[in-house]
Design a protein around this motif. Structure first.
Motif, short mmCIF file in Angstrom:
data_model
loop_
_atom_site.label_atom_id
_atom_site.label_comp_id
_atom_site.label_asym_id
_atom_site.label_seq_id
_atom_site.Cartn_x
_atom_site.Cartn_y
_atom_site.Cartn_z
N GLY A 283 -2.30 -9.48 3.24
CA GLY A 283 -1.88 -8.17 3.74
C GLY A 283 -2.47 -6.99 3.01
O GLY A 283 -3.66 -6.71 3.12
N GLU A 284 -1.65 -6.29 2.27
CA GLU A 284 -2.05 -5.06 1.58
C GLU A 284 -3.20 -5.29 0.60
O GLU A 284 -4.09 -4.45 0.49
CB GLU A 284 -0.85 -4.48 0.81
CG GLU A 284 0.28 -4.00 1.68
CD GLU A 284 0.03 -2.64 2.30
OE1 GLU A 284 -0.82 -1.88 1.80
OE2 GLU A 284 0.69 -2.35 3.31
N GLU A 285 -3.17 -6.41 -0.13
CA GLU A 285 -4.24 -6.68 -1.11
C GLU A 285 -5.59 -6.87 -0.43
O GLU A 285 -6.60 -6.37 -0.91
CB GLU A 285 -3.89 -7.90 -1.95
CG GLU A 285 -2.73 -7.69 -2.89
CD GLU A 285 -2.95 -6.54 -3.86
OE1 GLU A 285 -4.04 -6.43 -4.45
OE2 GLU A 285 -2.01 -5.73 -4.01
N ALA B 275 -6.39 -5.67 2.51
CA ALA B 275 -6.74 -4.35 3.05
C ALA B 275 -7.38 -3.48 1.98
O ALA B 275 -8.41 -2.83 2.23
CB ALA B 275 -5.50 -3.67 3.62
N LYS B 276 -6.81 -3.45 0.78
CA LYS B 276 -7.37 -2.67 -0.32
C LYS B 276 -8.78 -3.14 -0.66
O LYS B 276 -9.68 -2.33 -0.88
CB LYS B 276 -6.48 -2.77 -1.57
CG LYS B 276 -5.21 -2.00 -1.49
CD LYS B 276 -4.38 -2.21 -2.75
CE LYS B 276 -2.98 -1.66 -2.57
NZ LYS B 276 -2.12 -1.96 -3.72
N GLY C 203 1.83 -10.37 6.73
CA GLY C 203 1.51 -8.97 6.86
C GLY C 203 0.38 -8.78 7.84
O GLY C 203 -0.17 -9.72 8.37
N SER C 204 0.07 -7.56 8.11
CA SER C 204 -1.03 -7.25 8.99
C SER C 204 -2.08 -6.52 8.19
O SER C 204 -1.88 -5.38 7.77
CB SER C 204 -0.58 -6.39 10.16
OG SER C 204 -1.70 -5.94 10.88
N VAL C 205 -3.21 -7.18 7.98
CA VAL C 205 -4.31 -6.56 7.27
C VAL C 205 -4.78 -5.34 8.05
O VAL C 205 -5.00 -4.26 7.48
CB VAL C 205 -5.46 -7.56 7.05
CG1 VAL C 205 -6.67 -6.87 6.44
CG2 VAL C 205 -5.01 -8.71 6.16
N GLU D 140 -3.19 -3.42 10.12
CA GLU D 140 -2.21 -2.34 9.99
C GLU D 140 -2.37 -1.62 8.65
O GLU D 140 -2.36 -0.38 8.58
CB GLU D 140 -0.81 -2.95 10.06
CG GLU D 140 0.17 -2.19 10.89
CD GLU D 140 1.49 -2.96 10.96
OE1 GLU D 140 2.33 -2.73 10.07
OE2 GLU D 140 1.64 -3.78 11.88
N ALA D 141 -2.50 -2.40 7.59
CA ALA D 141 -2.65 -1.81 6.25
C ALA D 141 -3.96 -1.03 6.13
O ALA D 141 -4.00 0.03 5.49
CB ALA D 141 -2.57 -2.90 5.19
N ARG E 234 -3.60 2.32 7.93
CA ARG E 234 -2.77 3.27 7.17
C ARG E 234 -3.52 3.89 5.99
O ARG E 234 -3.21 5.01 5.60
CB ARG E 234 -1.51 2.58 6.64
CG ARG E 234 -0.43 2.40 7.66
CD ARG E 234 0.92 2.06 7.02
NE ARG E 234 0.85 0.92 6.13
CZ ARG E 234 1.06 -0.34 6.48
NH1 ARG E 234 1.35 -0.62 7.72
NH2 ARG E 234 1.00 -1.31 5.60
N SER E 235 -4.48 3.17 5.41
CA SER E 235 -5.07 3.62 4.15
C SER E 235 -6.54 4.01 4.20
O SER E 235 -7.02 4.67 3.28
CB SER E 235 -4.92 2.53 3.10
OG SER E 235 -3.56 2.19 2.92
#
Length: 152
Positions: free
Chosen positions: A94-96, A98-99, A129-131, A133-134, A137-138
């Motif tokens: 997910g968030e990781e 995406a980053k 999670g949704s990569v 989506e993250a 957002r970023s």
């Protein structure tokens, strides 16, 4: 238009469609295409339970990532696109991820990021999670998201 485009691919059946869209965009604008996939150390850590040798995990993850990248790199080259390919190392989901993708896009001077979404719902979305989506957002650059064709 664009000079640098990054496209994120994986082992999913949707990746060829995502690459095709990125190739179209690169051809229209004469852009360089940077193809990436995630070398996820987290996936390999489970296989090595109790023996967390990060160097070994990184070698395994990057090797698998290069296998994922190879057909996409060949396809883009066949289409006459100026292309490079690179595994992006990440721990997590997910968030990781995406980053890691956003950082790679910035490092490669990508002006747009092209990627797919698996369209997970319910528990799969909650836990994985949704990569996409993250990233949306970023990301400081435009993001082109392609939905999986089997999702409605």
């Amino acid at each position: 238009m664009y000079k640098n485009i990054m496209v994120a691919v994986d082992h999913s059946p949707q990746s060829p469609q995502v690459l095709d869209e990125a190739i179209k965009l690169a051809k229209m604008s004469g852009a360089r295409l940077h193809v990436v996939t995630i070398a996820n150390l987290y996936e390999f850590a489970f296989d090595e339970a109790g023996r967390r040798d990060e160097g070994r995990l990184q070698v395994q993850a990057e090797s698998k990532a290069r296998q994922v990248l190879e057909p996409h790199l060949i396809r883009a080259e066949q289409e006459g696109v100026n292309v490079s390919a690179h595994p992006v190392v990440s721990w997590g989901a997910g968030e990781e991820i995406a980053k890691a993708l956003i950082n790679e896009a910035q490092d490669s001077d990508a002006e747009v990021l092209v990627m797919g979404t698996h369209g997970r719902t319910g528990l799969a979305h909650l836990f994985l999670g949704s990569v996409a989506e993250a990233v949306i957002r970023s990301a400081p650059m435009p993001v082109l998201i392609l939905r999986s064709p089997d999702r409605h």
